[in-house]
Write a protein that holds these residues in place. Structure first.
Motif, mmCIF file in Angstrom:
data_model
loop_
_atom_site.group_PDB
_atom_site.id
_atom_site.type_symbol
_atom_site.label_atom_id
_atom_site.label_comp_id
_atom_site.label_asym_id
_atom_site.label_seq_id
_atom_site.Cartn_x
_atom_site.Cartn_y
_atom_site.Cartn_z
ATOM 1 N N UNK A 100 0.831 -1.210 0.000
ATOM 2 C CA UNK A 100 0.000 0.000 0.000
ATOM 3 C C UNK A 100 0.863 1.258 0.000
ATOM 4 N N UNK A 101 1.903 1.246 0.801
ATOM 5 C CA UNK A 101 2.825 2.377 0.864
ATOM 6 C C UNK A 101 3.434 2.640 -0.514
ATOM 7 N N UNK A 102 3.904 1.574 -1.155
ATOM 8 C CA UNK A 102 4.501 1.730 -2.485
ATOM 9 C C UNK A 102 3.462 2.225 -3.495
ATOM 10 N N UNK A 103 2.262 1.702 -3.436
ATOM 11 C CA UNK A 103 1.211 2.130 -4.361
ATOM 12 C C UNK A 103 0.859 3.604 -4.163
ATOM 13 N N UNK A 104 0.672 4.009 -2.915
ATOM 14 C CA UNK A 104 0.210 5.385 -2.655
ATOM 15 C C UNK A 104 1.301 6.426 -2.829
ATOM 16 N N UNK A 105 2.562 6.039 -2.696
ATOM 17 C CA UNK A 105 3.631 7.036 -2.797
ATOM 18 C C UNK A 105 4.327 7.030 -4.146
ATOM 19 N N UNK A 106 4.057 6.040 -4.992
ATOM 20 C CA UNK A 106 4.786 5.917 -6.246
ATOM 21 C C UNK A 106 3.945 6.223 -7.474
ATOM 22 N N UNK A 107 2.642 5.966 -7.410
ATOM 23 C CA UNK A 107 1.816 6.127 -8.600
ATOM 24 C C UNK A 107 0.486 6.793 -8.269
ATOM 25 N N UNK A 108 -0.031 7.533 -9.227
ATOM 26 C CA UNK A 108 -1.360 8.113 -9.097
ATOM 27 C C UNK A 108 -2.400 7.249 -9.795
ATOM 28 N N UNK A 109 -1.949 6.136 -10.353
ATOM 29 C CA UNK A 109 -2.853 5.258 -11.071
ATOM 30 C C UNK A 109 -3.645 4.398 -10.087
ATOM 31 N N UNK A 110 -4.750 3.855 -10.554
ATOM 32 C CA UNK A 110 -5.588 3.042 -9.688
ATOM 33 C C UNK A 110 -6.481 3.922 -8.846
ATOM 34 N N UNK A 111 -7.312 3.307 -8.054
ATOM 35 C CA UNK A 111 -8.267 4.060 -7.246
ATOM 36 C C UNK A 111 -8.101 3.705 -5.778
ATOM 37 N N UNK A 112 -7.418 4.574 -5.043
ATOM 38 C CA UNK A 112 -7.209 4.362 -3.618
ATOM 39 C C UNK A 112 -8.542 4.353 -2.877
ATOM 40 N N UNK A 113 -9.568 4.943 -3.460
ATOM 41 C CA UNK A 113 -10.906 4.925 -2.858
ATOM 42 C C UNK A 113 -11.446 3.520 -2.695
ATOM 43 N N UNK A 114 -11.016 2.604 -3.556
ATOM 44 C CA UNK A 114 -11.441 1.205 -3.420
ATOM 45 C C UNK A 114 -11.007 0.632 -2.077
ATOM 46 N N UNK A 115 -9.820 0.993 -1.638
ATOM 47 C CA UNK A 115 -9.315 0.502 -0.349
ATOM 48 C C UNK A 115 -10.190 1.020 0.788
ATOM 49 N N UNK A 116 -10.570 2.289 0.706
ATOM 50 C CA UNK A 116 -11.386 2.897 1.749
ATOM 51 C C UNK A 116 -12.806 2.326 1.719
ATOM 52 N N UNK A 117 -13.393 2.237 0.529
ATOM 53 C CA UNK A 117 -14.769 1.741 0.406
ATOM 54 C C UNK A 117 -14.913 0.293 0.862
ATOM 55 N N UNK A 118 -13.879 -0.495 0.713
ATOM 56 C CA UNK A 118 -13.933 -1.904 1.113
ATOM 57 C C UNK A 118 -13.440 -2.113 2.548
ATOM 58 N N UNK A 119 -13.498 -1.067 3.336
ATOM 59 C CA UNK A 119 -13.194 -1.118 4.769
ATOM 60 C C UNK A 119 -11.728 -1.419 5.088
ATOM 61 N N UNK A 120 -10.837 -1.071 4.186
ATOM 62 C CA UNK A 120 -9.420 -1.288 4.447
ATOM 63 C C UNK A 120 -8.903 -0.501 5.636
ATOM 64 N N UNK A 121 -9.450 0.704 5.833
ATOM 65 C CA UNK A 121 -8.999 1.526 6.961
ATOM 66 C C UNK A 121 -9.350 0.894 8.301
ATOM 67 N N UNK A 122 -10.446 0.131 8.339
ATOM 68 C CA UNK A 122 -10.857 -0.483 9.603
ATOM 69 C C UNK A 122 -9.851 -1.534 10.073
ATOM 70 N N UNK A 123 -8.984 -1.996 9.179
ATOM 71 C CA UNK A 123 -7.899 -2.898 9.568
ATOM 72 C C UNK A 123 -6.570 -2.158 9.665
ATOM 73 N N UNK A 124 -6.365 -1.176 8.798
ATOM 74 C CA UNK A 124 -5.089 -0.468 8.742
ATOM 75 C C UNK A 124 -4.823 0.345 10.008
ATOM 76 N N UNK A 125 -5.816 1.086 10.467
ATOM 77 C CA UNK A 125 -5.602 1.981 11.617
ATOM 78 C C UNK A 125 -5.364 1.191 12.910
ATOM 79 N N UNK A 126 -6.138 0.130 13.205
ATOM 80 C CA UNK A 126 -5.792 -0.669 14.394
ATOM 81 C C UNK A 126 -4.406 -1.305 14.295
ATOM 82 N N UNK A 127 -4.001 -1.660 13.079
ATOM 83 C CA UNK A 127 -2.662 -2.222 12.885
ATOM 84 C C UNK A 127 -1.618 -1.162 13.209
#
Length: 167
Positions: A85-112
């Protein structure tokens, strides 16, 4: 595929050109936790070695598959997922980071983030991910609701000399 990436620079170019990242992203959507773990490991190996693979993975839906495969029971997969995720978000603007948020990725990322507070690397990577996601106004509310701001402030306090966290 992940092991082939370790073979050397020529292999990385061949793998990037063969669109292998597409296959690995598809494999990460498999029902089997073992297949998901292998796919995230392969994606990590590929993304660490090739920006082309990072862009290819982003376009292929890596954000969505990473949100779906963020396994709370497998610490190793969590750490690999954070790196990808770090490499994706800091290296490219391609893709849709919103997919990670919409699929509840933050609910696992923040507790981690909170669980690995003793790891500077994890804190820097997750802080960078959250900052990047937070650039999208519609996703900032979700970060706040999930406790991301508290996580970043805690990391800032714990690691005051880290330029990646103190942004």
């Amino acid at each position: 595929v992940g092991n082939l990436v370790l073979a050397g620079p020529q292999s990385v170019q061949e793998i990037a050109q063969s669109r292998a990242a597409d296959l690995v992203v598809q494999a990460s959507k498999h029902e089997s936790l073992e297949a998901q773990s292998c796919a995230v490991n392969a994606l990590n190996n590929m993304c660490l070695r090739s920006e082309h693979c990072i862009a290819q993975a982003a376009v292929s839906g890596a954000y969505a598959s990473l949100a779906a495969t963020f396994q709370p029971t497998d610490e190793n997969v969590q750490l690999l997922t954070i790196t990808v995720l770090y490499l994706l978000t800091t290296t490219t603007d391609q893709g849709d980071v919103g997919d990670f948020v919409q699929l509840q990725g933050l609910s696992h990322l923040i507790p981690t983030m909170m669980r690995f507070m003793s790891s500077l690397k994890v804190q820097e990577q997750i802080s960078s991910i959250l900052q990047r996601i937070g650039h999208h106004a519609e996703m900032l509310d979700e970060i706040l609701q999930q406790g991301g701001l508290d996580g970043i402030f805690t990391a800032m306090h714990r690691y005051p000399l880290s330029a990646r966290i103190q942004v």
